[in-house]
Design an enzyme around this catalytic site. Structure first.
Site, PDB file in Angstrom:
ATOM      1  N   SER A 278       0.837  -1.195   0.000  1.00  0.00           N
ATOM      2  CA  SER A 278       0.000   0.000   0.000  1.00  0.00           C
ATOM      3  C   SER A 278       0.872   1.244   0.000  1.00  0.00           C
ATOM      4  CB  SER A 278      -0.895   0.024   1.245  1.00  0.00           C
ATOM      5  OG  SER A 278      -0.126   0.305   2.405  1.00  0.00           O
ATOM      6  N   ASP A 279       0.366   2.308  -0.632  1.00  0.00           N
ATOM      7  CA  ASP A 279       0.990   3.595  -0.391  1.00  0.00           C
ATOM      8  C   ASP A 279       0.823   3.898   1.094  1.00  0.00           C
ATOM      9  OD1 ASP A 279       2.227   6.037  -0.691  1.00  0.00           O
ATOM     10  OD2 ASP A 279       1.038   6.601  -2.444  1.00  0.00           O
ATOM     11  N   TRP A 280       1.656   4.764   1.607  1.00  0.00           N
ATOM     12  CA  TRP A 280       1.725   4.984   3.049  1.00  0.00           C
ATOM     13  C   TRP A 280       0.380   5.536   3.557  1.00  0.00           C
ATOM     14  CZ3 TRP A 280       5.344   2.438   1.316  1.00  0.00           C
ATOM     15  CH2 TRP A 280       6.509   2.135   2.001  1.00  0.00           C
ATOM     16  N   GLY A 282      -2.487   4.073   2.752  1.00  0.00           N
ATOM     17  CA  GLY A 282      -3.466   3.827   1.702  1.00  0.00           C
ATOM     18  C   GLY A 282      -4.376   2.637   1.955  1.00  0.00           C
TER      19      GLY A 282
END
Length: 786
Positions: A278-280, A282
């Site tokens: 995941s994006d941070w 996300g």
């Protein structure tokens, strides 16, 4: 009732059977066609050895240990994130670090040219060499996963705040150079995390805020495959070991829990072998994201638990099958083996303390052999778009005047040191770019420039950590010393005094952009006024723009006193050194635009602006990609809009002519509309990469300067845009000489996505083929018949 456009209903139709009894339109919010279960790692031939080793190691892990390595921990080093580890089995966990443009927030590393600069170079070998040497720095510092390259945003929104991190607005150019970047970084032994998957085209409403959800990128199936998915497929075909899912929603389902995108397309259709991170911040659900195909949650996970204990509980209560957790762990460990990180790899984050300015053992990651590629990379991303009256190259001027806030290095009163460069000033000790905005005060609207000195990078997590900055004025002073040139300069005044005896006036401006905010426009009145004021008194005004994205020039470009204009993009730490070599003709310009420069903002799709949260979707912002495939030059062609400078345009210090076009269909290769049975390999079915035709053309250097030319091949696919880039090559051509350029056309280059059969098909019949110097300068034309 909520209304939906027909294509959005079509996208949802795949799940019609499952929702046949649902009549409330609100059900569709957060929905995308469901694809379950999440497929296990394929373990194809290129990943077979790593897969076998991963299976053997993971089989020795307890369920608790497997769950533990799927979540991020607060890093004890300068890593952007760290996964859990399994000390019992000597598995160290992974260090993941920004950025795709160079290692961030540490010392003794280089500041490389940014993604947009690589795109402007159109140089595959240079992209590979940059990646190989940059990847070596990540490895030396013990970073297992480099968070890049960026292929989304693709530039649909001209004002996008992160367009500078990406490579190009064209999927073919973007994918080609992203593939070389993946290959280079991973050959250095570091996994690439290609991002942001997918449809991440704006910063506005990228994250939930209060009751407002992230913006939903509503993309039809054909557009998704032919445009936004294209560069990801190239990256996977090159072997990418990690994909980062994005903040936004796609068709009203968050990307990091979108089973259609992760299970259906990425892990099945494209045969992805690695892991999805995941994006941070996300991740927005626990069980749903695990079932949908998310493998690692960063930087931590309240949903899966601080040690993955909630995943353990879900397995124990029957909510989640254990095989899903096993596959998550297997994909993570397999990437570690695939990059050879099980042998001789430095300790994670070595020499990268969480606060680098505190005492620590230094680790010197700068390889002396990188110097050549740092300078070459900076050189080749400069694009010369105007040069009249032999303004350039400069010939030992007696007096040179230098103006503009972007010419000097950041002022000494700002703290110097190896950290993120944000907006022309050293960024020291702050948590994010929002904590310090080094912009000129008093500008109308949101600031658009970085006024504290030259910029070599944009802002945010994509910013890198240069070892030094060679600013334009620094390099100009050195050249002036060699030539005996006198210098006059004024970096502060918008209406500076011009000495009438000056040989030339160099004006330096920039267009800044940063993660977290979209740009407020594509030009600013302050910089335009500066240029016009200088040009009013100086008949030889040369403008250089360090631009983190498209920058319009029509307020002054036709002024005859403005004799040369350079889009200098974001060259990295050797910015000034490279520019002076170009200004003085020691090297010729050879870059070309990786985007279209319009005459007005309104010429772009949606006026170049991001979609806003508006009624009736105030709490669920919608961005309908209703233009389909038609962004950038395809849109300009469709609407018959004349650009100021077209995609692929760029001048050199010589001239070229094109001749001898030859188009040949290869024998023995099936060109049937439906491809023969073919295995799925990373990137899609193998037959998509079969070369079905070859094109050659002769390029002659008709001037007196040896220089590289970028020859471009465009294809008109029946039923699609007028033309699409499907080949390019950059080769040095000696003065008076000629070179034969060769282009391979693969099956995928000529295919379109068929939504009914859910596969790539050739149209059959005739394809128009053009070869030339830019998207609107194509002197050679022919036909390929399949």
């Amino acid at each position: 009732m909520v209304s939906f456009s027909p294509w959005r209903i079509l996208l949802l139709s795949a799940s019609a059977a499952a929702i046949a009894n649902i009549t409330d339109d609100s059900y569709f919010y957060g929905q995308s066609p469901p694809v379950y279960p999440s497929p296990p790692m394929p373990g194809s031939s290129s990943w077979a050895a790593a897969h076998a080793k991963a299976v053997a190691l993971v089989s020795q892990m307890t369920l608790e240990e497997k769950a533990n390595i799927t979540v991020g921990y607060s890093p004890l080093t300068g890593c952007s994130g760290e996964t859990g580890s399994v000390p019992r089995l000597n598995w160290p966990g992974l260090c993941l670090s920004d950025a795709g443009n160079g290692l961030r927030a540490t010392d003794f590393v280089n500041g490389w040219p940014s993604g947009i600069h690589v795109g402007a170079s159109w140089d595959k070998n240079l992209a590979y060499q940059r990646a190989l040497h940059m990847g070596g720095e990540f490895k030396t510092k013990g970073v297992h996963v480099a968070l890049g390259p960026v292929v989304a945003p693709l530039g649909r929104v001209a004002e996008g705040g992160r367009n500078w991190e990406g490579i190009s607005n064209d999927p073919y150019l973007c994918g080609s150079l992203a593939g070389e970047t993946v290959r280079g970084i991973q050959e250095a032994g570091v996994t690439t995390s290609v991002k942001h998957y997918i449809g991440y085209e704006q910063e506005t409403n990228r994250n939930p805020a209060g009751d407002v959800a992230s913006v939903s990128a509503n993309i039809d199936d054909k557009t998704l495959h032919e445009l936004y998915l294209w560069p990801f497929a190239d990256a996977l075909h090159a072997g990418a070991g990690c994909i980062m899912c994005s903040y936004n929603r796609v068709n009203n389902s968050y990307s990091c829990q979108n089973s259609k995108l992760l299970n259906g397309i990425l892990k099945t259709e494209l045969g992805f072998e690695g892991f999805v991170v995941s994006d941070w911040g996300g991740q927005h659900t626990g069980l749903a994201s695990a079932e949908a195909g998310l493998d690692v949650a960063m930087p931590s996970s309240s949903f899966w638990g601080s040690t993955g204990q909630n995943l353990l509980q879900a397995v124990n209560n029957g909510s989640l099958v254990e095989s899903r957790v096993t596959d998550m762990a297997t994909r993570i460990v397999a990437s570690w083996y695939q990059m050879g990180q099980d042998s001789g790899f430095p300790a994670g984050g070595v020499g990268m303390p969480s606060a680098f300015y505190k005492p620590h053992t230094p680790v010197y990651a700068r390889d002396p052999s990188s110097k050549e590629f740092l300078v070459d990379g900076a050189l080749e991303g400069h694009v010369l778009v105007k040069n009249i009256n032999n303004a350039l190259p400069l010939q030992k001027p007696k007096l040179l005047s230098v103006f503009g806030y972007d010419a000097p290095a950041p002022p000494e009163m700002n703290v110097g040191g190896p950290n993120d460069l944000l907006g022309g000033t050293w960024f020291y000790g702050y948590e994010s770019e929002l904590d310090y905005l080094p912009f000129l005060e008093g500008l109308p609207g949101t600031p658009q420039i970085a006024a504290n000195g030259t910029i070599i990078s944009g802002g945010g997590s994509g910013a890198n950590a240069p070892a030094y900055i060679s600013a334009p004025f620094d390099a100009i002073k050195e050249q002036a010393y060699e030539d005996g040139t006198s210098l006059y300069w004024d970096f502060l005044n918008v209406a500076p005094t011009v000495d009438t005896s000056t040989d030339a006036c160099l004006v330096f401006i920039n267009a800044f952009a940063s993660e977290g905010d979209d740009r407020a426009g594509l030009h600013d009145d302050y910089s335009d006024a500066l240029i016009k004021n200088v040009a009013a008194s100086c008949p030889n005004t040369i403008v250089t723009i360090h631009n983190a994205g498209i920058r319009l020039v029509d307020q002054w470009i036709e002024n005859p006193n403005i004799t040369a204009v350079i889009f200098a993009h974001l060259p990295g730490q050797d910015s000034g050194r490279a520019l002076v070599q170009l200004l003085y003709g020691q090297q010729s310009f050879s870059g070309k635009l990786p985007y279209t420069v319009a005459k007005n903002e309104s010429d772009y799709t949606n006026g170049g602006k991001p979609s806003l949260a508006e009624a009736p979707y105030t709490y669920f912002p919608q961005s309908d990609f209703s233009e389909g495939l038609y962004i950038d030059y395809k849109y300009f062609d469709q609407k018959n809009i004349t650009p100021r400078y077209e995609f692929g345009f760029g001048l050199t210090y010589t001239t070229f002519s094109y001749s001898d076009l030859e188009i040949n269909k290869l024998d023995g290769v099936s060109t049937a509309p439906t491809p023969p049975p073919s295995p799925v390999i990373p990137g899609g079915i193998a037959s998509l990469w079969d070369v079905v035709a070859q094109v050659t053309a002769t390029v002659t250097n008709t001037g007196n300067v040896t220089c590289a030319e970028i020859a471009q091949l465009y294809v008109g696919i029946p039923g699609g845009p007028v033309k699409q880039l499907r080949g390019f090559s950059k080769i040095g051509v000696p003065a008076g000489g000629n070179v034969t350029f060769e282009f391979d056309l693969m099956r995928r280059d000529l295919s379109t996505w068929d939504t009914c059969s859910q596969g790539w098909v050739l149209q059959g019949g005739s394809y128009n083929i053009w070869v030339g110097a830019s998207s609107r300068n194509l002197p050679l034309e022919g036909t390929l018949t399949l």
